[in-house]
Design a protein around this motif. Structure first.
Motif, PDB file in Angstrom:
ATOM      1  N   TYR A  85       0.807  -1.219   0.000  1.00 52.77           N
ATOM      2  CA  TYR A  85       0.000   0.000   0.000  1.00 52.77           C
ATOM      3  C   TYR A  85       0.839   1.267   0.000  1.00 52.77           C
ATOM      4  O   TYR A  85       0.456   2.272  -0.595  1.00 52.77           O
ATOM      5  CB  TYR A  85      -0.939  -0.019   1.215  1.00 52.77           C
ATOM      6  CG  TYR A  85      -1.931   1.125   1.214  1.00 52.77           C
ATOM      7  CD1 TYR A  85      -2.715   1.362   0.094  1.00 52.77           C
ATOM      8  CD2 TYR A  85      -2.086   1.948   2.310  1.00 52.77           C
ATOM      9  CE1 TYR A  85      -3.635   2.392   0.080  1.00 52.77           C
ATOM     10  CE2 TYR A  85      -3.003   2.987   2.308  1.00 52.77           C
ATOM     11  CZ  TYR A  85      -3.773   3.202   1.186  1.00 52.77           C
ATOM     12  OH  TYR A  85      -4.674   4.236   1.171  1.00 52.77           O
ATOM     13  N   LEU A  86       1.993   1.239   0.642  1.00 52.83           N
ATOM     14  CA  LEU A  86       2.757   2.474   0.796  1.00 52.83           C
ATOM     15  C   LEU A  86       3.949   2.563  -0.157  1.00 52.83           C
ATOM     16  O   LEU A  86       4.829   3.399   0.048  1.00 52.83           O
ATOM     17  CB  LEU A  86       3.230   2.627   2.249  1.00 52.83           C
ATOM     18  CG  LEU A  86       2.102   2.770   3.269  1.00 52.83           C
ATOM     19  CD1 LEU A  86       2.665   3.029   4.660  1.00 52.83           C
ATOM     20  CD2 LEU A  86       1.138   3.882   2.882  1.00 52.83           C
TER      21      LEU A  86
ATOM     22  N   ALA B 100      11.347   4.496  -0.301  1.00 54.83           N
ATOM     23  CA  ALA B 100      10.629   3.857   0.807  1.00 54.83           C
ATOM     24  C   ALA B 100      10.456   4.841   1.950  1.00 54.83           C
ATOM     25  O   ALA B 100      11.435   5.419   2.433  1.00 54.83           O
ATOM     26  CB  ALA B 100      11.385   2.628   1.292  1.00 54.83           C
ATOM     27  N   ILE B 101       9.213   5.045   2.389  1.00 48.69           N
ATOM     28  CA  ILE B 101       8.984   5.854   3.577  1.00 48.69           C
ATOM     29  C   ILE B 101       9.151   4.971   4.815  1.00 48.69           C
ATOM     30  O   ILE B 101       9.269   3.748   4.716  1.00 48.69           O
ATOM     31  CB  ILE B 101       7.592   6.533   3.540  1.00 48.69           C
ATOM     32  CG1 ILE B 101       6.476   5.501   3.518  1.00 48.69           C
ATOM     33  CG2 ILE B 101       7.488   7.462   2.345  1.00 48.69           C
ATOM     34  CD1 ILE B 101       5.085   6.130   3.619  1.00 48.69           C
ATOM     35  N   THR B 102       9.166   5.605   5.974  1.00 48.31           N
ATOM     36  CA  THR B 102       9.561   4.924   7.213  1.00 48.31           C
ATOM     37  C   THR B 102       8.788   3.636   7.499  1.00 48.31           C
ATOM     38  O   THR B 102       9.406   2.619   7.840  1.00 48.31           O
ATOM     39  CB  THR B 102       9.443   5.899   8.398  1.00 48.31           C
ATOM     40  OG1 THR B 102      10.285   7.026   8.146  1.00 48.31           O
ATOM     41  CG2 THR B 102       9.863   5.230   9.692  1.00 48.31           C
TER      42      THR B 102
ATOM     43  N   ALA C  60      -2.024  10.065   8.183  1.00 53.02           N
ATOM     44  CA  ALA C  60      -1.242  11.201   8.660  1.00 53.02           C
ATOM     45  C   ALA C  60       0.210  10.866   8.955  1.00 53.02           C
ATOM     46  O   ALA C  60       0.929  11.669   9.505  1.00 53.02           O
ATOM     47  CB  ALA C  60      -1.882  11.837   9.912  1.00 53.02           C
ATOM     48  N   ILE C  61       0.656   9.661   8.561  1.00 54.95           N
ATOM     49  CA  ILE C  61       2.067   9.310   8.748  1.00 54.95           C
ATOM     50  C   ILE C  61       2.800   9.610   7.455  1.00 54.95           C
ATOM     51  O   ILE C  61       2.664   8.886   6.472  1.00 54.95           O
ATOM     52  CB  ILE C  61       2.230   7.833   9.133  1.00 54.95           C
ATOM     53  CG1 ILE C  61       1.585   7.586  10.490  1.00 54.95           C
ATOM     54  CG2 ILE C  61       3.696   7.435   9.155  1.00 54.95           C
ATOM     55  CD1 ILE C  61       1.684   6.157  10.947  1.00 54.95           C
ATOM     56  N   GLN C  62       3.533  10.688   7.436  1.00 55.36           N
ATOM     57  CA  GLN C  62       4.344  11.106   6.306  1.00 55.36           C
ATOM     58  C   GLN C  62       3.529  11.203   5.025  1.00 55.36           C
ATOM     59  O   GLN C  62       4.034  10.953   3.926  1.00 55.36           O
ATOM     60  CB  GLN C  62       5.514  10.138   6.099  1.00 55.36           C
ATOM     61  CG  GLN C  62       6.436  10.099   7.300  1.00 55.36           C
ATOM     62  CD  GLN C  62       7.810   9.603   6.950  1.00 55.36           C
ATOM     63  OE1 GLN C  62       8.280   9.831   5.857  1.00 55.36           O
ATOM     64  NE2 GLN C  62       8.448   8.966   7.894  1.00 55.36           N
ATOM     65  N   TYR C  63       2.275  11.593   5.141  1.00 51.32           N
ATOM     66  CA  TYR C  63       1.447  11.709   3.937  1.00 51.32           C
ATOM     67  C   TYR C  63       2.037  12.751   2.995  1.00 51.32           C
ATOM     68  O   TYR C  63       2.121  12.545   1.790  1.00 51.32           O
ATOM     69  CB  TYR C  63       0.019  12.103   4.311  1.00 51.32           C
ATOM     70  CG  TYR C  63      -0.834  12.406   3.113  1.00 51.32           C
ATOM     71  CD1 TYR C  63      -1.431  11.375   2.390  1.00 51.32           C
ATOM     72  CD2 TYR C  63      -1.012  13.702   2.667  1.00 51.32           C
ATOM     73  CE1 TYR C  63      -2.200  11.642   1.287  1.00 51.32           C
ATOM     74  CE2 TYR C  63      -1.778  13.977   1.560  1.00 51.32           C
ATOM     75  CZ  TYR C  63      -2.375  12.948   0.869  1.00 51.32           C
ATOM     76  OH  TYR C  63      -3.136  13.212  -0.235  1.00 51.32           O
ATOM     77  N   GLY C  64       2.440  13.889   3.586  1.00 55.20           N
ATOM     78  CA  GLY C  64       3.007  14.934   2.754  1.00 55.20           C
ATOM     79  C   GLY C  64       4.209  14.438   1.993  1.00 55.20           C
ATOM     80  O   GLY C  64       4.400  14.733   0.816  1.00 55.20           O
ATOM     81  N   HIS C  65       5.038  13.663   2.650  1.00 57.11           N
ATOM     82  CA  HIS C  65       6.223  13.127   1.986  1.00 57.11           C
ATOM     83  C   HIS C  65       5.826  12.197   0.844  1.00 57.11           C
ATOM     84  O   HIS C  65       6.415  12.226  -0.234  1.00 57.11           O
ATOM     85  CB  HIS C  65       7.087  12.372   2.992  1.00 57.11           C
ATOM     86  CG  HIS C  65       8.238  11.638   2.370  1.00 57.11           C
ATOM     87  ND1 HIS C  65       9.262  12.281   1.714  1.00 57.11           N
ATOM     88  CD2 HIS C  65       8.507  10.313   2.274  1.00 57.11           C
ATOM     89  CE1 HIS C  65      10.125  11.385   1.268  1.00 57.11           C
ATOM     90  NE2 HIS C  65       9.690  10.192   1.589  1.00 57.11           N
ATOM     91  N   MET C  66       4.791  11.392   1.077  1.00 57.88           N
ATOM     92  CA  MET C  66       4.354  10.457   0.044  1.00 57.88           C
ATOM     93  C   MET C  66       3.928  11.202  -1.211  1.00 57.88           C
ATOM     94  O   MET C  66       4.356  10.898  -2.319  1.00 57.88           O
ATOM     95  CB  MET C  66       3.193   9.606   0.564  1.00 57.88           C
ATOM     96  CG  MET C  66       2.574   8.703  -0.485  1.00 57.88           C
ATOM     97  SD  MET C  66       3.666   7.386  -0.990  1.00 57.88           S
ATOM     98  CE  MET C  66       3.421   6.261   0.364  1.00 57.88           C
ATOM     99  N   ARG C  67       3.107  12.248  -1.041  1.00 56.60           N
ATOM    100  CA  ARG C  67       2.650  12.978  -2.221  1.00 56.60           C
ATOM    101  C   ARG C  67       3.808  13.733  -2.867  1.00 56.60           C
ATOM    102  O   ARG C  67       3.915  13.819  -4.082  1.00 56.60           O
ATOM    103  CB  ARG C  67       1.542  13.963  -1.832  1.00 56.60           C
ATOM    104  CG  ARG C  67       0.998  14.751  -3.021  1.00 56.60           C
ATOM    105  CD  ARG C  67       0.018  13.907  -3.827  1.00 56.60           C
ATOM    106  NE  ARG C  67      -0.094  14.376  -5.195  1.00 56.60           N
ATOM    107  CZ  ARG C  67      -1.220  14.347  -5.900  1.00 56.60           C
ATOM    108  NH1 ARG C  67      -2.321  13.895  -5.366  1.00 56.60           N
ATOM    109  NH2 ARG C  67      -1.243  14.751  -7.141  1.00 56.60           N
TER     110      ARG C  67
END
Length: 714
Positions: free
Chosen positions: A358-359, A419-421, A520-527
């Protein structure tokens, strides 16, 4: 037989003997471990052609073919497996045609040939040479009676054409006639157009009410429970290794009696396990704890009627390890149980798989192909800033070798995934499960219950079932811990399959600004990563990758926003904001999208649609406005070349903002909800909440004072 082709025609293979391998050595990858069937076998294993770890091993079962036509079909099948279509034929069939297909396509082709043979046999035809043009014209109508989609019917006709083609390339052709659709075109032989869609973009995204708690539980298992689960499994393995280490002479039977007799005499609960819905003697745990053999435990159980006593007084099989994981500040277990260690490990692997799917936006087979070490810790960036974690992986879709043939082993992506955290943490957990360099979802090392030495990675069917098992387990845990609000509801579109996560990632980013994609976990980073196509290449390669899916969802969301605004204006609503006139133009020029079927060409059209700077409309329900995105006006600081706003970073006073009467009403309703909440919180927080409510009312009043009808604005 000889391995060389005939001198007269290099595309016509020599006649195989009964002992010939069904896959010639030149087509087998050096690292492929599977054995090869012989031509005379009734079951042809195609495992020697399969190097994709996520693909199940496939066989062709010739016992399903009428015996009198079996030899006639085996020869073109062997030719298809080991030969190639002529280049002139490939060019005439279009860009999607390859000289050699995948093992799965070959097996499907042979199954379709056998279906045809059974149909011919019912009509009294037992020789392929007797399959004339008349039979070909009758067969499709009979074949479609069971109901097939038009897209699948095209594949079937292609497989049947292959029978004629590979029969011609065989050493002794049977003489089957050329199918008429190969010369006349297939349209007249296909079933009528239906509403059935196909492909990745027709897959339904996961419902927000389902994916939210599913992701919560997956991350909870990885972040909070992983250490406990891994420790429990290590202790389970340590104890299991002790079974039978105390011999009969050394006192194994005495050890069992010393352990169980005090429990029996005092009426204490007895170690038990669930078997077919009943509490039974925990034979393995008792043997592991005492070092006795299973037979010694069985003899004690019979002598003292342990089965009946255990059914009356079932007890746990606690492991002597601490519990460190918490739920709402309380330990998630009073103890970890010997019997649940294997199932908890299964859920741990499933949680990691859910997060990775998913991430990242990877396709399922890309996740299945990940290996330990694929995501090393990065070197520090300039000025000591932390670098991004990159995932090196292989992709498999549409991968061909230098000759244009299907390459089952895939190829390494030119551009790695970022890869995010949560993804990094999941990979680190998986690396504690499998050996270095092995698949992160190795079928052998994730078979915790039976410990079978399966090859490759866990397959799609098994992983889909594990997701369903994970949901059931998480819901049981939510109920046990008094958290009914964190239960995972059933998805309205059916089972949670692996293929739906990639679609859901793009859907939530495009349609749910504010954090639902990662809660809300690093959503901004994902986008940010997804928008930085040229900088980080998160999902890009020579093909559009995840960005094509994201563009489609964004375009569909923008079309929905435009349609809703048109409907509101038609109903008499007024609009306000510096971009109101542009919004009216954008709404009028955007076509309404009806239905769910998305053609393959839509990704390019979506990207072109989104590039219309200034007139594409983006709904932002968190900010109670529509953004008529014009790059130069945006205060959300979009990246250079971005075609969509950073909706999570929406700023007041932006020249792209548009509000309708509906937005003003929603702001007042939200203000009333905040005031109600303020009455039940400490005063300092209450003041802050009331201030937010007042701001919402001021913005809605400003809308009322400046809003105009569409006629007045045009």
């Amino acid at each position: 037989m000889t391995a060389a082709a005939t001198e007269d025609d290099p595309y016509v293979l020599p006649m195989p003997s009964p002992d010939s391998p069904i896959v010639l050595p030149k087509w087998i990858h050096p690292n492929n471990p599977h054995s090869v069937s012989s031509y005379h076998d009734l079951i042809w294993s195609l495992a020697a052609l399969i190097d994709n770890p996520g693909t199940r091993l496939i066989s062709i079962h010739w016992e399903k073919c009428p015996a009198r036509m079996r030899g006639q079909l085996k020869l073109p099948a062997w030719t298809m497996i080991n030969g190639q279509l002529r280049p002139t034929r490939i060019r005439s069939r279009g860009m999607a045609t390859r000289s050699r297909n995948s093992a799965e396509d070959m097996a499907s082709t042979c199954r379709e040939w056998m279906r045809l043979a059974r149909w011919l046999e019912k009509r009294g035809i037992t020789d392929l040479a007797a399959c004339t043009e008349d039979e070909w014209r009758k067969y499709p109508g009979e074949r479609w009676k069971g109901g097939v989609s038009r897209g699948y019917a095209e594949k079937v006709l292609g497989w049947l054409t292959d029978l004629w083609l590979f029969d011609q390339l065989s050493a002794h052709p049977a003489g089957i006639a050329r199918p008429p659709w190969d010369s006349e075109g297939i349209d007249d032989f296909l079933p009528a157009v239906s509403n059935q869609g196909g492909g990745e973009n027709s897959t339904e995204p996961l419902d927000p009410q389902t994916i939210g708690p599913l992701l919560i539980w997956a991350m909870r298992v990885i972040e909070d429970f992983a250490d406990d689960i891994l420790a429990a499994w290590a202790e389970n393995r340590r104890l299991t290794a002790l079974i039978g280490t105390v011999s009969l002479v050394q006192g194994g039977q005495a050890a069992v009696e010393a352990y169980l007799m005090p429990l029996i005499e005092t009426g204490a609960p007895l170690p038990s396990t669930r078997n077919q819905g009943k509490n039974t003697v925990a034979r393995t745990f008792i043997a592991a704890t005492t070092g006795a053999s299973g037979g010694q435990v069985d003899r004690f159980a019979i002598k003292h009627g342990l089965s009946a006593l255990t059914a009356q007084r079932p007890g746990p099989c606690p492991l002597d390890i601490p519990v460190t994981g918490l739920i709402n500040g309380r330990p998630w277990r009073t103890h970890l149980d010997f019997n649940e260690a294997a199932s908890l490990m299964k859920h741990l692997g499933t949680a990691a798989m859910i997060i990775c799917l998913y991430l990242t936006g990877m396709r399922p087979q890309e996740v299945q192909g990940l290996r330990s070490g694929c995501c090393p810790d990065p070197e520090p960036g300039p000025n000591g800033a932390p670098g991004r974690h990159l995932i090196r992986s292989r992709h498999f879709k549409n991968v061909t070798d230098e000759d244009g043939n299907h390459a089952s082993e895939g190829e390494e992506r030119e551009v790695p995934w970022v890869a995010i955290t949560p993804v990094v943490h999941s990979i680190r957990v998986l690396e504690r499960i499998v050996p270095e360099g092995d698949y992160l979802f190795s079928a052998a090392h994730h078979d915790f219950l039976f410990q079978r030495n399966h090859h490759g990675a866990l397959k799609g069917e098994a992983l889909n079932q594990r997701i369903e098992d994970f949901v059931a387990w998480a819901n049981h845990e939510a109920n046990a811990h008094g958290l009914p609000g964190q239960a995972i509801p059933k998805d309205p579109h059916g089972s949670i399959g692996m293929s739906r996560f990639r679609r859901s990632l793009a859907w939530h980013i495009a349609r749910r600004p504010g954090g639902l994609v990662a809660l809300a976990i690093q959503y901004g980073h994902m986008r940010t990563v997804l928008d930085a196509r040229t900088a980080s290449g998160y999902g890009s390669r020579s093909r559009s990758g995840i960005h094509g899916v994201l563009d489609i969802e964004t375009a569909l969301a923008a079309a929905d926003t435009a349609a809703h605004l048109r409907d509101r204006i038609a109903a008499g609503e007024k609009i306000s904001g510096p971009a109101a006139r542009r919004a009216i133009t954008g709404a009028a020029s955007t076509p309404r999208f009806e239905g769910r079927i998305v053609p393959r060409t839509f990704a390019r059209k979506a990207a072109k649609f989104l590039a219309r700077d200034g007139v594409v409309l983006y709904d932002n329900p968190e900010a109670f406005l529509i953004c008529a995105f014009k790059h130069d006006n945006a205060l959300c600081e979009p990246d250079p070349g971005a075609t969509a706003p950073r909706q999570y970073a929406c700023q007041q006073g932006c020249g792209n903002a548009v509000r309708s009467d509906t937005h003003a009403r929603q702001m007042r309703e939200r203000a009333d909800e905040i005031d109600l909440k303020a009455a039940f919180v400490p005063e300092k927080l209450a003041k802050r909440l009331r201030r937010n409510a007042d701001n919402l009312r001021e913005m809605s009043d400003a809308h009322d004072a400046t809003a105009q009808t569409a006629e007045a604005l045009t």
